[in-house]
Design a protein around this motif. Sequence first.
Motif, PDB file in Angstrom:
ATOM      1  N   TRP A   1      -5.166 -11.450  -2.366  1.00 46.62           N
ATOM      2  CA  TRP A   1      -5.553 -10.594  -3.488  1.00 46.62           C
ATOM      3  C   TRP A   1      -6.472  -9.456  -3.049  1.00 46.62           C
ATOM      4  O   TRP A   1      -6.787  -8.573  -3.826  1.00 46.62           O
ATOM      5  CB  TRP A   1      -6.207 -11.443  -4.586  1.00 46.62           C
ATOM      6  N   THR A   2      -6.917  -9.507  -1.821  1.00 49.31           N
ATOM      7  CA  THR A   2      -7.722  -8.385  -1.315  1.00 49.31           C
ATOM      8  C   THR A   2      -6.892  -7.105  -1.209  1.00 49.31           C
ATOM      9  O   THR A   2      -7.463  -6.021  -1.039  1.00 49.31           O
ATOM     10  CB  THR A   2      -8.293  -8.740   0.062  1.00 49.31           C
ATOM     11  N   SER A   3      -5.566  -7.222  -1.295  1.00 48.16           N
ATOM     12  CA  SER A   3      -4.716  -6.022  -1.246  1.00 48.16           C
ATOM     13  C   SER A   3      -4.934  -5.128  -2.450  1.00 48.16           C
ATOM     14  O   SER A   3      -4.576  -3.946  -2.416  1.00 48.16           O
ATOM     15  CB  SER A   3      -3.244  -6.430  -1.174  1.00 48.16           C
TER      16      SER A   3
ATOM     17  N   MET B   1     -14.071 -11.974  -4.760  1.00 50.62           N
ATOM     18  CA  MET B   1     -13.080 -10.958  -5.090  1.00 50.62           C
ATOM     19  C   MET B   1     -13.698  -9.715  -5.729  1.00 50.62           C
ATOM     20  O   MET B   1     -12.996  -8.754  -6.019  1.00 50.62           O
ATOM     21  CB  MET B   1     -12.047 -11.536  -6.066  1.00 50.62           C
TER      22      MET B   1
ATOM     23  N   GLN C   1      -7.502  -3.802  -3.388  1.00 52.97           N
ATOM     24  CA  GLN C   1      -8.601  -2.865  -3.192  1.00 52.97           C
ATOM     25  C   GLN C   1      -8.129  -1.410  -3.162  1.00 52.97           C
ATOM     26  O   GLN C   1      -8.940  -0.499  -3.351  1.00 52.97           O
ATOM     27  CB  GLN C   1      -9.325  -3.174  -1.892  1.00 52.97           C
TER      28      GLN C   1
ATOM     29  N   ARG D   1      -7.400   1.904  -7.915  1.00 52.97           N
ATOM     30  CA  ARG D   1      -8.617   2.396  -8.566  1.00 52.97           C
ATOM     31  C   ARG D   1      -8.220   2.952  -9.927  1.00 52.97           C
ATOM     32  O   ARG D   1      -7.544   3.981 -10.012  1.00 52.97           O
ATOM     33  CB  ARG D   1      -9.295   3.459  -7.709  1.00 52.97           C
TER      34      ARG D   1
ATOM     35  N   GLU E   1     -15.650  -7.353  -4.627  1.00 54.41           N
ATOM     36  CA  GLU E   1     -15.550  -6.107  -3.856  1.00 54.41           C
ATOM     37  C   GLU E   1     -14.121  -5.564  -3.843  1.00 54.41           C
ATOM     38  O   GLU E   1     -13.901  -4.366  -3.977  1.00 54.41           O
ATOM     39  CB  GLU E   1     -16.037  -6.355  -2.435  1.00 54.41           C
ATOM     40  N   SER E   2     -13.147  -6.461  -3.711  1.00 50.20           N
ATOM     41  CA  SER E   2     -11.756  -6.017  -3.650  1.00 50.20           C
ATOM     42  C   SER E   2     -11.256  -5.505  -4.993  1.00 50.20           C
ATOM     43  O   SER E   2     -10.401  -4.618  -5.048  1.00 50.20           O
ATOM     44  CB  SER E   2     -10.859  -7.154  -3.173  1.00 50.20           C
ATOM     45  N   LEU E   3     -11.779  -6.068  -6.095  1.00 51.99           N
ATOM     46  CA  LEU E   3     -11.320  -5.687  -7.433  1.00 51.99           C
ATOM     47  C   LEU E   3     -12.234  -4.680  -8.108  1.00 51.99           C
ATOM     48  O   LEU E   3     -12.062  -4.394  -9.290  1.00 51.99           O
ATOM     49  CB  LEU E   3     -11.209  -6.934  -8.313  1.00 51.99           C
ATOM     50  N   SER E   4     -13.219  -4.155  -7.360  1.00 53.28           N
ATOM     51  CA  SER E   4     -14.163  -3.223  -7.975  1.00 53.28           C
ATOM     52  C   SER E   4     -13.485  -1.925  -8.418  1.00 53.28           C
ATOM     53  O   SER E   4     -13.943  -1.268  -9.344  1.00 53.28           O
ATOM     54  CB  SER E   4     -15.286  -2.903  -6.990  1.00 53.28           C
TER      55      SER E   4
ATOM     56  N   GLU F   1       0.830  -1.208   0.000  1.00 53.03           N
ATOM     57  CA  GLU F   1       0.000   0.000   0.000  1.00 53.03           C
ATOM     58  C   GLU F   1       0.863   1.256   0.000  1.00 53.03           C
ATOM     59  O   GLU F   1       0.587   2.214  -0.726  1.00 53.03           O
ATOM     60  CB  GLU F   1      -0.918  -0.006   1.226  1.00 53.03           C
TER      61      GLU F   1
END
Length: 610
Positions: free
Chosen positions: A453-455, A499, A457, A460, A501-504, A421
């Motif tokens: 893979w939630t990292s 995934m 998020q 953008r 939500e995390s890749l939205s 991050e």
Amino acid sequence: MTSEVGTIARGNKPNEVDALMLTTRTGGAYIPPHRLRQMQQSITDNSSEAYQRITWEALKKSINGLINKVNTSNVKMIIPELFGENLIRGRGLYCRSMMKAQTASLPFTPVYAAVTAVVNTKLPAVGALLLTRLVVQFRRAFRRNDKTSCLATTTFIAHLTNQLVAHEILALQILALLLERPTDDSVEIAVGFMREVGAHLANVSPKANNAIYERFRAVLHEGEIDKRIQYMIEVLFQVRKDKYKDNPAVIKELDLVEEEDQITHNISLDDDDLDTEDMLNIFKYDPDYTENEEKYNAIKSEILGDDESEDESGSSGSGESESEEESDEEEELKVVDETNADIIELRRKIYLTVMSSVNFEEACHKLMKLHVPEGHEIELCNMVIECCSQERTYLKYYGLMAERFCKLNRTWVDNFVHCFEEVYNTIHRYETNRLRNIAKLFAHLFNTDALPWTSFQIIRLTEEDTTSASRIFVKILFQEISEFLGLKVLKERILDPFMLESLSGMFPKDNPKNTRFAINYWTSIGLGALTEDLREWLRNAPKQIMKRQYSSDSDSSDTDSSGSSSGSDSSSDSDSDDSDSSSGSSDSRSSSSDRSRSRSRRNRYKRRRS
């Protein structure tokens, strides 16, 4: 020089001449500190005006110097030194120096507010005078449209409110005034003020806090302010949603006063009898100077305790000094290293270990033997990433090392996620080669499922939220992942419901403009197959928008009156009659046309026979 000679000729001494240099309107010429001490020692009459003026100048310089050098780390050492000066006599000097220093360095406002909070518990007159001057200065700056002064003043008032020196009613009055007739500048000042004081208002006055946010929402919906200010209001709502995690009311290092010990001043913005006592800023002869100094010495000894007064009185005695040395030897001294020498040494050891190892297994074994202190694990992660970025080309050695640590303990996973991050947020600072190496390192960690893979998020993909560096970073990262996993597996992971939500952020569906940008980006880097879902959504987006508009129109039409509904019934009846008549005429026309066609067929048949 001529004036000095003339003065000496009239019978004055050179020291008296130097003292007279301080009597001018601007405070006189600069006198070096050693010369000032000589002048003070040469004047034995403590009640004379020359002596009082010299002590006044020394008091002003001392207060100003202490305020200018205070910070978060030394605030507990500066406050006793401030109490060592006569703050009752110099309260005007204290307020002027404090306001001047805060205006020059706004990031140090919480420190100045913490100092004032401690002084206010012992000398409430000083805190009341400072708050009064701030309120008067804000009213004057608001009338003159002085944005810079308003920003500085409101920031100081906000932190004094957080420290319970000022009542929250004053903050609410300022917000109501700024949002009464919103302009770009007033709303910007109100947003900045709310970010500083919002956490405190949410605790002590939640209803009023909600009302202020409703007013912000109304200003945002009116749309009469600049786009930049609208974005600031949206960010403020996000800060509120995150519960002010980056804008706490009082940080732990500056929470120096217990809530029940603080004295809160109820100064309102509408008070007309506020006296700023500007005459306290300049020297004034005090006939009772000696008595007042003795009174403050008694107050000082009460505030600071008897230990300091005993140290001052007994510093000349050799027997007492020897006893103090013995007591000092008996006491345990706790030395806190503020130079970060231990962290620098730890980084040096990590670097040497990484560079001297033959393979990643040896490096991990040696690094685990270093026994990294608890709380400093992030330093090892940063050093691995830094060493990888310094190489000419990417070496898989660093990826395998990071993977091994991530699979050893959950702590390392959390630290590497934090590093990811931080790297993404500061990616614009890296040159292209370093950027490529870091992207390939994290691609290896995601390929091997060492990092969740939630990292993703934090990524953008919109035109506003990305830079050229971040787009290059994401390109290299996903091209490496696609090459390792294959496009089919990558697509399956991206379409995984867990995934979405995390890749939205990487596949936005909130706005057709952002969707088009994401489709173009993925297509340009050779991963257009990942955007099939986006293309389908973009194909149906106008229909969905029209459907929403149609549903809103139908909802509004359902709220019509009963008279209009009866009228619509009669009109529908007439329409049905008309449709019946039109259908009858159309049937007659169709039958006649059928007869004419059959007649023409028979004629053609006869001609053929003949």
